[in-house]
Design a protein around this motif. Structure first.
Motif, PDB file in Angstrom:
ATOM      1  N   HIS A 310     -12.584   8.583 -22.916  1.00 44.72           N
ATOM      2  CA  HIS A 310     -13.215   8.192 -21.411  1.00 44.72           C
ATOM      3  C   HIS A 310     -14.353   6.873 -22.294  1.00 44.72           C
ATOM      4  O   HIS A 310     -14.912   7.211 -23.256  1.00 44.72           O
ATOM      5  CB  HIS A 310     -14.300   8.454 -20.388  1.00 44.72           C
ATOM      6  N   ARG A 311     -13.962   5.617 -21.559  1.00 45.42           N
ATOM      7  CA  ARG A 311     -15.025   4.360 -22.331  1.00 45.42           C
ATOM      8  C   ARG A 311     -14.814   3.794 -20.689  1.00 45.42           C
ATOM      9  O   ARG A 311     -13.945   3.055 -20.088  1.00 45.42           O
ATOM     10  CB  ARG A 311     -14.146   3.925 -23.258  1.00 45.42           C
ATOM     11  N   ASP A 312     -16.572   3.922 -20.311  1.00 45.19           N
ATOM     12  CA  ASP A 312     -16.862   2.501 -19.454  1.00 45.19           C
ATOM     13  C   ASP A 312     -16.410   1.220 -19.206  1.00 45.19           C
ATOM     14  O   ASP A 312     -17.516   0.257 -20.333  1.00 45.19           O
ATOM     15  CB  ASP A 312     -18.079   3.018 -18.980  1.00 45.19           C
ATOM     16  N   VAL A 313     -15.695   0.468 -18.788  1.00 48.22           N
ATOM     17  CA  VAL A 313     -14.716  -0.727 -18.666  1.00 48.22           C
ATOM     18  C   VAL A 313     -15.411  -1.349 -17.017  1.00 48.22           C
ATOM     19  O   VAL A 313     -14.891  -2.823 -16.700  1.00 48.22           O
ATOM     20  CB  VAL A 313     -13.448  -0.688 -18.896  1.00 48.22           C
ATOM     21  N   THR A 314     -16.142  -1.188 -16.466  1.00 44.21           N
ATOM     22  CA  THR A 314     -16.783  -1.481 -15.471  1.00 44.21           C
ATOM     23  C   THR A 314     -17.505  -2.928 -15.127  1.00 44.21           C
ATOM     24  O   THR A 314     -17.150  -3.690 -14.712  1.00 44.21           O
ATOM     25  CB  THR A 314     -18.502  -0.704 -14.453  1.00 44.21           C
ATOM     26  N   GLU A 315     -17.964  -3.318 -16.113  1.00 44.39           N
ATOM     27  CA  GLU A 315     -18.680  -4.731 -16.320  1.00 44.39           C
ATOM     28  C   GLU A 315     -18.080  -5.420 -16.853  1.00 44.39           C
ATOM     29  O   GLU A 315     -16.991  -6.393 -16.600  1.00 44.39           O
ATOM     30  CB  GLU A 315     -19.537  -4.501 -17.740  1.00 44.39           C
TER      31      GLU A 315
END
Length: 496
Positions: A310-315
């Protein structure tokens, strides 16, 4: 160059204990042989053995063997202990040969003993064994040859036969040394291979720790039932969970219900890897967009599950959404821009059921230029924003509002059953626009002209429908300052 062929201390100690036990067990055998050497000599067909000097020599060998057994229990030195035990075994073998009157068959006991001595893998013990055999056979052969040799020819030439025995013993020792070196070489090669394999494994483990333990990505191992087996430490920074909190829980409960279907279908899809973006529940209860990579390693016994990173790509998603929004919306009013409005109208027409109709309202603000000229462009912008808000208040959520440019706006009304439905919305828009608006310390209101066009079998597409609404708008503008006009198949009417 072959490295040291000596045994490890632990292995040597175990073999030394075993050979001391053999030496101890040999003692009662040679004592019995010495006591009954006359009887043995007769039985083996060596009647010349057993005389007084021969008996003394046999008993002296027994005594020497006993002394070696006692010393072996006291000596702590590795090499000295091996030599003493080796000497004791050779002396015990000599006692058997002498008790049997030098019978050739009994000489094979020397080879058995040498085989036992070779277990030490001590070259000095073997060299001394060769020397002892040669010297013993030579000295005793010269004094009492009938104790050493059963062949009359050897009695006449004891030195020659002693050397002959020594040569064979030496040959056996040489073979044994070569064998040790062969085995040691193989051991060294195996050890080198194991060392290289261990080094490669260590490097892979270090690489794994560098990639997984120190990675900014969350790496999960999930079994076939969806239960999380392990989680990398990045779970705390990325998702707000301690890794231990997630182990043993269902991975798919972290995924937004609308995004689970693609992930749940992956293990049976036959694909080796899949990448997608899903919403993942953060520890604070919010949903974050994550770039997710799944690898199916259920067939790998070292893993036995899905490896999901998983990698957070919210921004990034928010920035992309912002760019898409800005590309599709008017910067001033926030309404759809011309291009996005036309796409929405295309989509609405393409998906419109055969027995349904929609309406397009083309709206133009009246006398907008004087507002800019009199009060300035800032005031004009405020009027446009107020007009956009009035349009949105006047339509339903399923309807579409857009700014085509300047002071022109348009509305798509879906599911229109009668023209009067569109007329009612147009009237409502005119009333909303007429409400006073505070602009630059002044209270202003605006009027508009609205053209209405309805879809039908004779409308070929978006451009024609919008053109009909545009024409109807100009009819309304010519009729009076504020009002609407309905474009029909063969008529146009105006009203306010």
């Amino acid at each position: 160059m072959i490295p040291d062929i000596r045994l490890p201390d632990g292995t040597f100690a175990a073999r030394h204990r075993a050979l001391r036990a053999v030496l101890t067990m040999l003692l009662p055998v040679i004592v019995a042989a010495a006591a009954f050497q006359n009887w043995i000599a007769l039985r083996v067909g060596q009647p010349h053995a057993g005389h007084t000097l021969g008996a003394a020599i046999v008993w002296s060998m027994v005594a020497a063997t006993l002394a070696c057994a006692v010393l072996a229990a006291l000596i702590k030195s590795r090499r000295a202990g091996a030599i003493v035990v080796s000497l004791g075994l050779l002396l015990g073998s000599s006692a058997l040969v002498h008790a049997g009157g030098g019978l050739t068959d009994l000489h094979f006991s020397f080879f058995v003993v040498l085989g036992l001595i070779s277990l030490y893998q001590e070259w000095l013990a073997l060299v001394l064994s060769v020397a002892l055999v040669a010297v013993h056979h030579m000295l005793v052969g010269l004094v009492v040859p009938t104790l050493v040799f059963s062949d009359p020819r050897a009695w006449a030439h004891p030195v020659y036969f002693a050397l002959l025995h020594a040569v064979f013993v030496l040959a056996m020792c040489a073979v044994q040394l070569a064998y040790w070196r062969f085995v040691r070489r193989a051991q060294v090669e195996v050890a080198e291979v194991q060392e290289r394999a261990a080094e490669q494994l260590r490097r892979r483990e270090e690489r794994y720790r560098a990639l997984v333990q120190d990675s900014c990505d969350v790496i999960n191992v999930v079994d076939v039932t969806g239960v999380i087996d392990s989680v990398s430490p990045a779970a705390l920074a990325v998702m707000g969970y301690q890794p231990d909190e997630l182990v043993g829980t269902n991975y798919f409960h972290l995924i937004h219900p609308d995004d689970r279907a693609a992930l749940l279908a992956f293990p049976g899809s036959g694909a080796a890897e899949q990448r997608t973006e899903v919403r993942t529940r953060h520890a604070d209860g919010t949903w974050h967009w994550h770039d997710v990579t799944l690898r199916d390693l259920t067939a790998n016994p070292a893993v036995g599950g899905l490896v999901i990173s998983h990698r957070d790509v919210t921004e990034r998603r928010e920035f992309q959404d912002l760019l898409q929004h800005e590309a599709a919306h008017d910067v001033l009013t926030g309404l759809l821009n011309r291009g996005a409005f036309l796409k929405a109208l295309d989509q609405a027409l393409a998906t419109l059921p055969a027995d349904h109709r929609l309406a397009v309202l083309f709206i133009d603000l009246n006398d907008f230029k004087p507002v800019n000229d009199t009060y300035g462009h800032e005031a004009g912008d405020q009027m446009l924003i107020a007009a956009g808000n009035a349009l949105q208040r006047s339509v339903l959520g399923a309807d579409t509002v857009g700014r085509l440019g300047g002071d022109e706006f348009a509305v798509v009304l879906v599911d229109i059953t009668l023209p009067d439905n569109a007329v009612a919305v147009a009237t409502r828009i005119l009333h909303a626009l007429a409400e006073p608006v505070a602009v630059g310390g002044k209270t202003l209101s605006t009027t508009a002209s609205i053209g209405i066009a309805l879809s039908g079998p004779d409308v070929t597409g978006t451009d024609e429908l919008l053109q009909r609404a545009d024409v109807a708008m100009y009819q309304a503008k010519r009729a009076k300052e504020s009002g609407w006009a309905l474009a029909g198949d063969d008529r146009a009417t105006t009203g306010s």
